[in-house]
Design an enzyme around this catalytic site. Sequence first.
Site, PDB file in Angstrom:
ATOM      1  N   ASN A 261       0.631  -1.071  -0.143  1.00 30.54           N
ATOM      2  CA  ASN A 261       0.265  -0.630  -0.150  1.00 30.54           C
ATOM      3  C   ASN A 261       1.023   1.653  -0.125  1.00 30.54           C
ATOM      4  O   ASN A 261       1.577   1.707   0.816  1.00 30.54           O
ATOM      5  CB  ASN A 261      -0.833   0.042   1.278  1.00 30.54           C
ATOM      6  CG  ASN A 261      -2.151   1.382   1.119  1.00 30.54           C
ATOM      7  OD1 ASN A 261      -2.471   1.281  -0.074  1.00 30.54           O
ATOM      8  ND2 ASN A 261      -3.051   0.865   2.092  1.00 30.54           N
TER       9      ASN A 261
ATOM     10  N   TYR B  50      -7.229   8.325  14.895  1.00 31.52           N
ATOM     11  CA  TYR B  50      -6.881   7.133  13.358  1.00 31.52           C
ATOM     12  C   TYR B  50      -7.966   6.975  12.662  1.00 31.52           C
ATOM     13  O   TYR B  50      -8.694   6.190  13.503  1.00 31.52           O
ATOM     14  CB  TYR B  50      -6.243   6.192  14.281  1.00 31.52           C
ATOM     15  CG  TYR B  50      -6.399   4.529  12.878  1.00 31.52           C
ATOM     16  CD1 TYR B  50      -5.461   4.864  11.701  1.00 31.52           C
ATOM     17  CD2 TYR B  50      -6.972   3.574  12.814  1.00 31.52           C
ATOM     18  CE1 TYR B  50      -5.034   3.828  10.587  1.00 31.52           C
ATOM     19  CE2 TYR B  50      -6.550   2.615  11.901  1.00 31.52           C
ATOM     20  CZ  TYR B  50      -5.716   3.164  10.601  1.00 31.52           C
ATOM     21  OH  TYR B  50      -6.073   1.885  10.487  1.00 31.52           O
TER      22      TYR B  50
ATOM     23  N   HIS C  70      -3.651   1.913  16.215  1.00 34.14           N
ATOM     24  CA  HIS C  70      -2.753   1.908  15.292  1.00 34.14           C
ATOM     25  C   HIS C  70      -0.856   2.168  15.883  1.00 34.14           C
ATOM     26  O   HIS C  70      -0.611   3.499  15.437  1.00 34.14           O
ATOM     27  CB  HIS C  70      -3.377   2.689  13.905  1.00 34.14           C
ATOM     28  CG  HIS C  70      -2.617   2.859  13.350  1.00 34.14           C
ATOM     29  ND1 HIS C  70      -2.170   3.681  12.109  1.00 34.14           N
ATOM     30  CD2 HIS C  70      -3.609   1.245  11.818  1.00 34.14           C
ATOM     31  CE1 HIS C  70      -2.203   2.813  10.694  1.00 34.14           C
ATOM     32  NE2 HIS C  70      -2.653   1.728  10.474  1.00 34.14           N
TER      33      HIS C  70
ATOM     34  N   GLU D 247       0.010  -5.915  11.218  1.00 40.21           N
ATOM     35  CA  GLU D 247      -0.362  -5.781   9.903  1.00 40.21           C
ATOM     36  C   GLU D 247       1.106  -5.799   9.646  1.00 40.21           C
ATOM     37  O   GLU D 247       1.084  -5.035   7.745  1.00 40.21           O
ATOM     38  CB  GLU D 247      -1.103  -4.894  10.077  1.00 40.21           C
ATOM     39  CG  GLU D 247      -0.648  -3.996  10.366  1.00 40.21           C
ATOM     40  CD  GLU D 247      -1.734  -2.471  10.556  1.00 40.21           C
ATOM     41  OE1 GLU D 247      -3.323  -3.679  10.924  1.00 40.21           O
ATOM     42  OE2 GLU D 247      -2.364  -1.785  10.410  1.00 40.21           O
TER      43      GLU D 247
ATOM     44  N   HIS E  51      -5.082  -9.815   7.887  1.00 41.65           N
ATOM     45  CA  HIS E  51      -4.759  -7.349   7.221  1.00 41.65           C
ATOM     46  C   HIS E  51      -5.378  -7.747   6.600  1.00 41.65           C
ATOM     47  O   HIS E  51      -5.842  -8.917   5.537  1.00 41.65           O
ATOM     48  CB  HIS E  51      -3.471  -6.883   7.532  1.00 41.65           C
ATOM     49  CG  HIS E  51      -3.521  -5.828   7.043  1.00 41.65           C
ATOM     50  ND1 HIS E  51      -3.518  -5.138   6.017  1.00 41.65           N
ATOM     51  CD2 HIS E  51      -4.102  -4.596   8.089  1.00 41.65           C
ATOM     52  CE1 HIS E  51      -3.460  -4.095   6.031  1.00 41.65           C
ATOM     53  NE2 HIS E  51      -4.080  -3.760   7.307  1.00 41.65           N
TER      54      HIS E  51
HETATM   55  O1  KDG Z   1      -1.366   0.361   5.067  1.00 47.03           O
HETATM   56  C1  KDG Z   1      -1.840   0.681   5.832  1.00 47.03           C
HETATM   57  C2  KDG Z   1      -3.799   0.280   6.047  1.00 47.03           C
HETATM   58  O2  KDG Z   1      -4.171  -0.889   5.467  1.00 47.03           O
HETATM   59  C3  KDG Z   1      -3.435   0.503   7.927  1.00 47.03           C
HETATM   60  O3  KDG Z   1      -3.292   1.538   8.040  1.00 47.03           O
HETATM   61  C4  KDG Z   1      -4.775  -0.598   8.030  1.00 47.03           C
HETATM   62  O4  KDG Z   1      -4.510  -0.282  10.542  1.00 47.03           O
HETATM   63  C5  KDG Z   1      -4.839  -1.266   9.004  1.00 47.03           C
HETATM   64  C6  KDG Z   1      -6.389  -1.845   9.612  1.00 47.03           C
HETATM   65  O5  KDG Z   1      -5.917  -2.838  10.524  1.00 47.03           O
HETATM   66  O6  KDG Z   1      -6.755  -1.944   8.388  1.00 47.03           O
HETATM   67 MG    MG Z   2      -4.564  -1.729  11.965  1.00 48.81          MG
END
Ligand code: KDG
Ligand code: MG
Length: 407
Positions: free
Chosen positions: A37, A160, A216, A266, A316
């Site tokens: 990403n 977040y 996050h 993740e 994820h």
């Molecule tokens: O690329 C980063 C996102 O995938 C991330 O911020 C998403 O924390 C995330 C999640 O739990 O889906």
């Molecule tokens: Mg996450």
Amino acid sequence: MKITHAEVFVGGPGKNYVTLKIMTDEGVYGLGDATLNNRETLPAQYLTDYLIPCLIGKDPMNSEDIWQYFYRGAYFRRGPISMAAIGAIDMALWDIKGKVAGLPAYQLFGGKSRDGAMVYAHATGSDLEALLDTIEHYQSQGYKAVRVQCGIPGMPAGGYGISGKNDDSKHFITQYGTLPDEEIWDSEKYLRYMPHVFEKIRDRFGPELKVLHDVHHRLTPREAAAFGREVEKYNLFWLEDPTPAEDQMALKLIREHTTIPIAIGEVFNSLWDCKDMIEQELIDFIRVSVTYAGGITHAKRIVELAAIHHVRTGFHGAPSHSPISMAAQGHLNAWAPNFGIQEYLVLGTPECDALFPSEHRCEDGQFLISDAPGLGVDFDENEAQRYSYERRYHPVVRLEDGTMWNY
Ligand code: KDG
Ligand code: MG
């Protein structure tokens, strides 16, 4: 059987999906996803410049040897770029193997342990009322589990997952900027407000709803330990990334003070990134993805280590993963004895379905894997001509005084 050719495509509806197609001399082909990403061109380049030339002439059925060849052969091992590239090759080889066998991939792992895999949706609200409405919306669609992110009073971007750019919180997908947006974070405001959010969610929806929350990586170990203890009574399904994921010892302090279930992983790319916390039983859910953690071969190894330490899966599944890796995860979820939950944002726009046709479905909060051979997702190259790469960035985060913080 021999690999004759492989090609990388970058682009997609609203996302720069990195799709690998591996062709063989018998006409069977396999598909893999290397979408890293907001850094998508890098695994694409790594594949084109370094890995694909070594693939030509190899027997695609030897997926283990090919995995080891690229992992051990790189010398500079691991990291998201190379693991996403190796991961895409690995997915494509399992796809080929399944097609040759005439079996869906989960049959090659040991068959099904369940029919449907529970998924969680993202419920996001710029304020508490909006969040509660969004949760209700998902519940009415059959979801049993939701990740809840709420705007925090006094914080400009709200915390977040609340970019302030999306009016429609029911279909929240982060709109990334063409240069990094800046968000402001204040742990004190967050820590004061979030327990109230969980209380109101339990008041309105009762004890059955599975409530997940993603910090996050923003708290210190001491803050996270105190927060976990304070919100324990709301019985969260998990607290995700309470502290920066690379500091694994932080989890010891959290564990000493609270039994709140912890989910991490993740941003991990290999077994070596998570083996200590799994073996020391510092976490409850492992959040790696097949894309960033080296494909099915390596993610399966992580799942198997996790299984003997009471750690369940929670792959994820942010919208950055293409339907190909979501399918690969779907096959692992169907098999895994220690399946926990799957993050799943319905990508099913007509454009996405046209680019990646498949029979996999999400219904009543469950991912239902199709029985098509291999991974069960196709890729329409004509459709792919409509898209090209567009540069995007994750936001960056600062404290109110300007200090840089963790996104
Ligand atoms: O690329 C980063 C996102 O995938 C991330 O911020 C998403 O924390 C995330 C999640 O739990 O889906
Ligand atoms: Mg996450």
